[in-house]
Every structure is written in C-alpha cells, then in structure tokens.
Design a protein around this motif. Structure first.
Motif, short mmCIF file in Angstrom:
data_model
loop_
_atom_site.label_atom_id
_atom_site.label_comp_id
_atom_site.label_asym_id
_atom_site.label_seq_id
_atom_site.Cartn_x
_atom_site.Cartn_y
_atom_site.Cartn_z
N LEU B 186 -25.19 -26.61 12.58
CA LEU B 186 -26.21 -25.80 11.72
C LEU B 186 -27.26 -25.18 12.31
O LEU B 186 -27.89 -23.90 12.42
N VAL B 187 -27.83 -26.22 12.96
CA VAL B 187 -29.21 -25.74 13.83
C VAL B 187 -28.88 -24.60 14.92
O VAL B 187 -29.58 -23.72 15.12
N GLU B 188 -27.93 -24.91 15.57
CA GLU B 188 -27.59 -24.16 16.67
C GLU B 188 -27.23 -22.62 16.12
O GLU B 188 -27.72 -21.61 16.63
N VAL B 189 -26.81 -22.56 14.95
CA VAL B 189 -26.30 -21.22 14.31
C VAL B 189 -27.72 -20.39 13.99
O VAL B 189 -27.96 -19.66 14.27
N PHE B 190 -28.54 -21.41 13.34
CA PHE B 190 -29.89 -21.02 13.00
C PHE B 190 -30.80 -20.46 14.47
O PHE B 190 -31.51 -19.33 14.21
#
Lengths: 515, 391
Positions: B186-190
C-alpha cells in the motif's frame, strides 16, 4: 535368590540449594521383591528414585547395583544398568503408536515394526498385559498409556522397575490388574519399587515398606508384620486418627437440581446422557465412576463451562427461595445471578489457579471484578491469602510466591481455601485429594465436613471408594455419561458401587457389537 | 537373522561404565531465582564484560585494530555529542514505543509479528493526511485528524487478525506477518501516486504541513516525552488495572480465564486494539515527529526488534527502557565503528550479535547453578593429593 540386593543405596544425600531432599539414605531392594516407598509429599521419594533413574546425581553416597558400585549420570546409563522408571506423568509421543513409543530412543540400527510387535506381544503374554502395539497413544485410555510405559521399560530389558504413584490414575479394577502384573514380575525375579500414598495398596502389594520422612529414611518394615496405623505413625511422625467424621445431614433442602441434561462433544460423542439428580443442602453427595465417564463434563456444565444440548439446571437461592435457571450462563453471569457456587476443578494449576501468579493474585481470580474502579484492589486478596496460609497451614515463603512453586498439597489448600472463602451454598470438588499426603487429605475432608455442617450442598467427585463410603451421605455412580445408580453412603458396599461403575460399560459393549 | 539380532541388542549386558564418563560438573536449578535481582544484575554485568573481552580479542586477531578504541568509538557514536545523544534518545523512543505496543499482546500469548505493518500503515495514514489535507485545513485540525487516522489505521491492522483468531482460531503469527506485506505494498502505491518523479521516498518537500513542533529548540523532545508518558501508562495498565490482570490470566491459561468467566474473545480483541493504537502512535511519531517522509522501509525492522526488546525485558515496560537502550546503543555504535574504521558492516553486526547472545545466555545462569561434582575422579585425585600433602 531372595537375599541378593539388586540395588543398594549407601549414605545417599542430595541437596537443592539449601533444601535437603535426601539425607544419608541407606536402603536396599532385593531381586524378586516388591518394595513400597512411603512418605508424605516432599519427603524425598521422587528425588531418591530420580537418582536411580539418572535424572539427578547424588551429592554424596554410593549406589550399588548387583553389589557393584554404579555411576548413573543419565537415563541412558540407568537403562544400561537395567533400571526402568515409570513416571507419574507419562512421557509418550501422542501421535506415535504404542510400538513406536516403545522403541523410541533405542539405537539398534534398523526399525523393524514386525519384530517389535512380536517382542511386545511376547512381553505382554509373559506378564499378562493387554496391549495393541499398532494403536496410537492419543486414542488410548490412561491405563493403556501406563501399560505402554511399563512395556517400554521391559522392552529395554529392565530388571529393576520403579513406578511413581502408578495407581493415582487407575480404577480399582485397573489397579488390581496392575498389581497382578507386578506380582508376575516379582515371580520373574525382578526388583520392583513402587511409590504410593495409599496405605491399603502398600499392604496388599508390597513385601517390604521403606518409609521416608523429611528426606530421611526412617525405617524399612516387613509388610506382613505391620498395619496402617503403624505405617502412618512412621510416616507422619505422630499418631493420626484415620477416620472421617460423618454427621447426619441437618435440615436438608433441595439446593441444586439437574434434570435431563444432555451434552454432546464436537465429535458427536455423548458426554452426558440424560443426567438428572438433586444436590441437597447440608449433605455431601459423592460421585463415583471410572475416570473420564463424564464427571468433569457434569461439574463443568453446572459451573457454566460446558454447553448443554438439552436439560435444565436450577438453583434455589437460600436467601429468598428464588429459583434460578443456570442453563447457558457463563460463570460470570451465574455469579451475577446471586448464585453462590464454588468449584474446585480437577486441573488445579490449569484451571483453578494460575501457576505463574503469586498467591495473592490467585486469590483474586474470582473476585477481581469487585468495585467500579478500573484498577485492582490487591489489599483484600492479600489479607485473604494471609488468612488462608494461617488457617490451613499452607507451607510457603510468603504471599508473593508463585503457586506453581508450592507442593501439591499446598496448591490444593490455596485453591480450596479460596473457593470456601466466598461462603458458597454449593461447593463442587473434583478429586480434591489426588496426589495429597495423608495429613493434607484429612485437612480437606475436614473442610468439606465443616461446609456440610454449615448447610452447604457439597458435590464430591472422588476415586477412592473407601473415602467416598466414609465421607458421603449419598453416592451417585456415573458410567459413560449416564447415572447408573445412587446408593446410600452409610449402607452400601464396595461391590455394589463397583457393579454400578461397570454396568454401563457392559451396555456400551453390547451397543458397540450392534453397531 | 534380523530377529536374532534384535533380541541380542535388547539382551545386551550392561556395558562396564567407566568412572570418567561422569561429568565433572552438573547443573542444579535455583529455587530462588525470582527473589534475587542483585544476582541477576551481577550475572548480566559479568556477561556483558565477558562478551566485550571476547569481542576485543577477536578484533585484535581479525582486524588488528585496538579494541578499546573501537569501543570508545561505539560509545562516542551513541552518546558522544549533543547531536548523537539526541538521535540515540529519539531512536530509543521510537523502538520503545513499538515495543510497548507488542507487549500487551505478548503477555496474552498472542504472537503479534505484525507490529512492522501496523506501524507502517499508521505512518502511511499520517503521511496521507499531511499530503492531501496539508495546507487545506488549519494546522491544529490537521494534527487532530493525523492523530485519529494513524491510530485508527494501526487499530484496524491489529484487530483484523485478532478477530480471526478469536472467532475462528486462525494462526495469528502468520496472519499478522502477512498483513505486513499488505502494508508495504500500500505504501508503494502511495509513493507512485504522490511522487510522480519515480522516487522511492515521499520526502519533506511534499509533506510540508503537520510537523510536530520543536520543544525548547529540540526537534525530538516531544517524541521522547510522549513515549516516556506511554511507558508509565502501559506499566500501570498491565500491572494494576483489571484489564491488565485479565490479559495475564488469558495468557497464562485460557481454561482458567473461562473458569472465572472472562470473555476470552473480548479480551483478545480489546488487547489488540490497545496494541494497534500504540503502533499507531509509533507511526505518527515516525512521520510527523521525525522523518517527515515516508518510504516502504521507514519502520526498518523495528517491529521485529521490538519483539526482542519485549522478551529480554520479560514484558516489563520499565525494564524495556534498559533493553531498548542496549539494543539502540549497539546498533548506533556499530554503524559508527563501520564508518570510522572502514570495516565491513557485517563485522559490527557480528559484535552486536555476540553481545546479545551473551545477554540471552544469562537466563540460564540466573535460573540454574553449575555445581562441581565432588565424586568425580578429577577432584577426588586432587583431594587425595591434598590430603597426602597435609600428612
């Protein structure tokens, strides 16, 4: 043959820190003899035997096996000296078969299941065991597991067998069977050492009795020349009255009624089958039965720990005569209904107490919710702990000692003390004297009698029929989850109870045949 | 043939056991381990000293460097000047906060290996608030939203495995571990959405609002104070509150908990809410109070180191201050040594490992006592010789 010492202990001493577990113990066991070791809890029986089986090492003194000095520094050494110990708590791998457990740890190159089975059968036939080598341990009853343990040591060629309280988990019938096996071993020239608390067993099985008190060897007497009173006196160091008082119940009224209770396990096995009975105030209702016949489930059902699949449990409040239904209530709700129910479960450290917590914290297990504050009140439990330690003579360094460090009898005093302290109107106790020495046992019986005199309805699940018949006003027998009969505690006979205990077993076998 | 062989082995006569097979030492359990904190400290101190000596000797042989100057460098790296000292204190605060978070769960025997993800997801929630709302709402409002969002994120990440454990008996270790990877992704997406340049960090230039204020000119002081307060609160919660007592009972024995009418499911879920909320605070402190940036490695393994901190301190929040101090000191000191002496970074990690090994080994000596076996011929001979000499 009879005068050859298989094992001789000379001046054996063992200390743990400042505690002397054994002090200058001298004793011997002959070939073809059964020696009983008798002593109260903490008298050093198990420590002494652990030195023979290589778990501990003596600080001082020598051990002679067959007349030669022996050094036993590991269980493996013990096996090399043909010493085999059957521990109180079985050391078996649940998912293995009997045969696999029996050969576990023997390093002889190949694993040959057929050869093992054959040898196991040979041993069984020789001593009269019944054992199925291919059966898995988790499918076995306690007595079968014990048989596996015994065969395990015989398989390794043990000539000296040590059994640590082997009858604690057996029914009278199973005990008789075990004793027959032990006598067979004696005929075979083996030396058998048996540790036990039960005096009548000592008298019926042993040739000689060695008595330990506070780590010291007091005496060894010939069984034929002694009796219960003398043995108790030697063991305790003073005269002990060996009878239990039994008053007539005064003003009994129905307190707890269980009607048509059914209980089915997750696997679909009937744990309780249409159980109905009434417990009255001011009397002790005994429950007898073979271990695992539904005693635990019955008590847990009343205590709100077991889901019921049918039936009702009702309680009559002594204060206002109000009738309360306990079905499908958890212990907290039961308490909130004003039901004064105390329960001393079979599993003391796994259910009744928390072993790693100290006495004070264990005292508040039942009462910690008291008050609206979000914080704990440790003052009351501390006072209660002090009170119980004083009144029941609990041997402990203090109230901040973790309960698991106490000896079995003291653990039980703490638990029973707490349960009685809440002034119950129903008191359920399961195997309250299991593993306890004579003095502690009588303390517990007296406590139960006091409760009875105070008008409490006491439900006592026991295993020792002699005690049940001396203590209880009525004895209810349970078999395979069914009540097979209720007898009068004063007039019944052992045979009568024994018949009721096995009654359903027969019925079950017939059913099994049909299915 | 085979059967014969079998029979023979079983009937093998006892081998003649020689006396020298016996060990000259044996081990005895100490009965009073819990009552003697003094000895425990002594043993720990001794162990660290031996570990340092051992590492020093190894260092001389392997690298030729002076071990004393290496230790001095380690110390300087951690506490040497004001900058290093504050940085060390800050690291302690964050690690301690994560450790406080895992402790209630561990006391309940709920093996939460997902603190890493719980902290990271809270950090993400904080960063998202800063990124999307920064400048759009007044700072105090933003702060409040950040606090709420980060705690909520941590709680959600912790409660999901707890609910599954409570109602369906799933394995919490695997479940929480898996949730870590979800958080990382999810952090990567952000990162992709927020920073179009393709950088793998969303830095302070993009998260300009919602920074924690400096206290007395010290950037990290607020973090440290918050964690100090939390430490005391968690200590009191576990030791003196009814809920803390329930946690201990459930952890020690679920049967006992049922026996006294504790709702085990409720306790599991409630405790994980507390645990998740504390992770939420850690995530908040990391982003708003420290780095003002986010990347998928922001937590940097603290979620796992926290497990060690908690265990070493036996789940006692006050002791955890000391264990955190030790681990952070070793970590900071080791990295200083690596740069100053031009050693491979693995070497300082080996030193750290040796020291931790010795500290964990202490447990044995605290609980057991090694005794000399006076029956052993080695000592007997000496005794006899001594006796002869006397004669």
């Amino acid at each position: 043959m009879n005068n050859v010492a298989a094992v001789e202990l000379v001046n054996v001493t063992k200390t743990f820190g400042s505690v002397v577990a054994n002090k200058n113990v001298n004793m011997d066991v002959r070939k073809g003899e059964i020696l009983a070791i008798l002593g109260e809890n903490g008298s050093g029986k198990t420590t002494l035997m652990n030195m023979l089986s290589g778990i501990y090492h003596p600080d001082e003194g020598q051990i002679y096996i067959d007349g030669k000095e022996a050094v036993i520094s590991s269980p493996k050494d013990a096996f090399a000296y043909k010493i085999g110990m059957i521990h109180q708590h079985f050391k078996l791998v649940d998912v293995f078969t009997a045969a696999e457990n029996i050969v576990l740890g023997i390093d002889d190159g190949k694993f040959d299941p057929k050869g093992i089975s054959k040898k196991v059968e040979e041993i069984s036939a020789r001593y009269g065991f019944e054992i199925d080598p291919t059966k898995k341990i988790y499918e076995m009853a306690v007595s079968e597991k014990q048989t596996v343990e015994i065969v395990k040591v015989l398989y390794r060629g043990a000539d000296i067998l040590i059994l640590d309280e082997p009858t604690a988990v057996l029914t009278p019938q199973e005990t008789r069977k075990l004793f027959a096996v032990l006598r067979q071993m004696r005929e075979d020239g083996k030396a058998v050492i048996i540790i036990t608390h039960k005096l009548h067993e000592v008298l019926s099985i042993s040739d000689r009795v060695a008595i330990l008190r506070k780590g010291e060897h007091i005496a060894t007497v010939n069984t034929a020349e002694t009796d219960e009173t003398e043995l108790t006196e030697l063991m305790v160091g003073q005269k002990v009255a060996l009878n239990i008082e039994r008053d007539e119940p005064q003003g009994s009224v129905d307190r707890l009624t269980v009607s048509h209770v059914n209980c089915v396990s997750r696997e679909g096995v009937k744990l309780l089958d249409d159980v109905s009975f009434t417990a009255k105030s001011g009397e002790i209702l005994g429950i007898a039965g073979i271990a695992g016949s539904g005693q635990r489930e019955l008590l847990e059902a009343i205590a709100g720990l077991q889901h019921l699949d049918g039936g009702e449990i009702t309680y009559v409040n002594p204060k206002n005569g109000e009738v309360v239904n306990l079905r499908d209530k958890n212990p907290k709700q039961i308490k909130e209904l004003g039901v004064r129910l105390s329960f001393v479960p079979e599993d003391r450290l796994g259910m009744g107490l928390v072993g790693n917590m100290d006495i004070t914290d264990n005292m508040m297990l039942r009462s910690y919710r008291r008050g609206k504050s979000m914080f704990l009140d440790r003052k009351r439990p501390k006072n209660l702990a002090d009170e119980i330690i004083k009144s029941l003579q609990v041997v402990t360094p203090g109230t901040s000692t973790p309960v698991r460090r106490l000896s079995g009898g003291n653990v039980q005093k703490v638990l029973v003390g707490r349960e009685i302290s809440s002034a119950p109107s129903v008191l359920m106790v399961a195997y309250p004297v299991r593993g306890l020495d004579i003095n502690s046992s009588y303390t517990i019986y007296n406590l139960l009698n006091t409760q009875k005199r105070n008008g409490v309805a006491v439900i006592f699940v026991g295993e020792d029929l002699d005690v049940l018949m001396e203590l209880c006003d009525r004895i209810m027998v349970i078999g395979s989850g069914r009540i097979t009969g209720t007898v009068d505690g004063r007039s019944c006979t052992k045979e009568e109870i024994g018949y009721l205990m096995t009654k359903t077993e027969k019925a079950e076998n017939e059913e099994g045949g049909k299915g | 043939m085979k059967k014969e062989k079998n029979a023979k082995t079983a009937a093998k006569p006892a081998p003649s056991l020689k006396k020298d097979r016996e060990m000259p030492f044996y081990v005895v359990k100490r009965g009073d381990a819990a009552k003697t904190p003094g000895r425990s400290i002594l043993i720990h101190g001794g162990a660290i000293l031996i570990a340092l000596l051992l590492c020093g000797i190894a260092t001389i042989f392997v690298t030729g460097d002076n071990p004393i100057s290496i230790y001095a460098t380690m110390f300087k790296g951690a506490f040497g000047d004001a900058h290093n000292l504050w940085k060390t204190l800050q690291d302690i605060a964050i690690l301690l906060c994560v450790s406080l978070a895992v402790t209630p769960a561990f006391k309940m025997r709920f093996w939460n290996t997902g603190a890493e993800g719980q902290v990271l997801i809270s950090a993400l929630a904080t960063a998202m608030c800063m990124f999307y709302l920064g400048g759009a709402v007044p700072t105090p409002v933003l702060m409040l939203i950040m606090i709420l969002c980060s705690i909520l994120a941590g709680v959600i990440w912790a409660v999901v495995p707890a609910v599954f454990k409570a109602f369906w008996g799933t394995n919490e270790t695997l479940f929480t571990l898996m949730m870590n990877y979800v958080a990382i992704q999810l952090v990567e997406v952000f990162l992709k959405v927020a920073d179009k340049s393709g950088s793998n960090t969303v830095g302070p230039n993009l998260l300009k609002h919602g920074w924690f204020p400096e206290l007395f000119g010290q950037k990290y002081l607020l973090n440290i104070l918050i964690v100090a307060v939390l430490t005391v609160l968690v200590y009191i919660y576990l030791k003196y509150s009814k809920q803390g007592y329930e946690i201990s009972v459930v952890g020690e024995s679920e049967n006992t908990a049922r026996y006294i009418g504790v709702n085990v499911k409720k306790v599991i879920i409630r405790t994980m809410v507390v645990s998740g909320a504390l992770c939420g605070v850690a995530g908040l402190l990391l982003v708003a109070g420290t780095s003002h940036s986010i990347d998928s490695n922001l937590v940097g393994g603290r979620g796992f180191t926290a497990i060690m901190v908690s265990w070493l301190a036996k789940f006692d929040p006050l002791m955890m201050v000391l264990t955190t101090l030790l681990l952070v000191f070793l970590d900071r000191g080791a990295s200083e040594v690596t740069t100053n002496f031009g050693l491979n970074s693995a070497y300082s990690e080996i030193l750290t490992g040796v020291i931790i090994f010795f500290i964990i080994g202490c447990e044995f000596f605290i609980n057991y006592k090694v005794m000399i076996n006076r029956n052993h011929p080695f000592f007997k001979k000496k005794e006899q010789e001594a006796a002869k000499e006397v004669l």
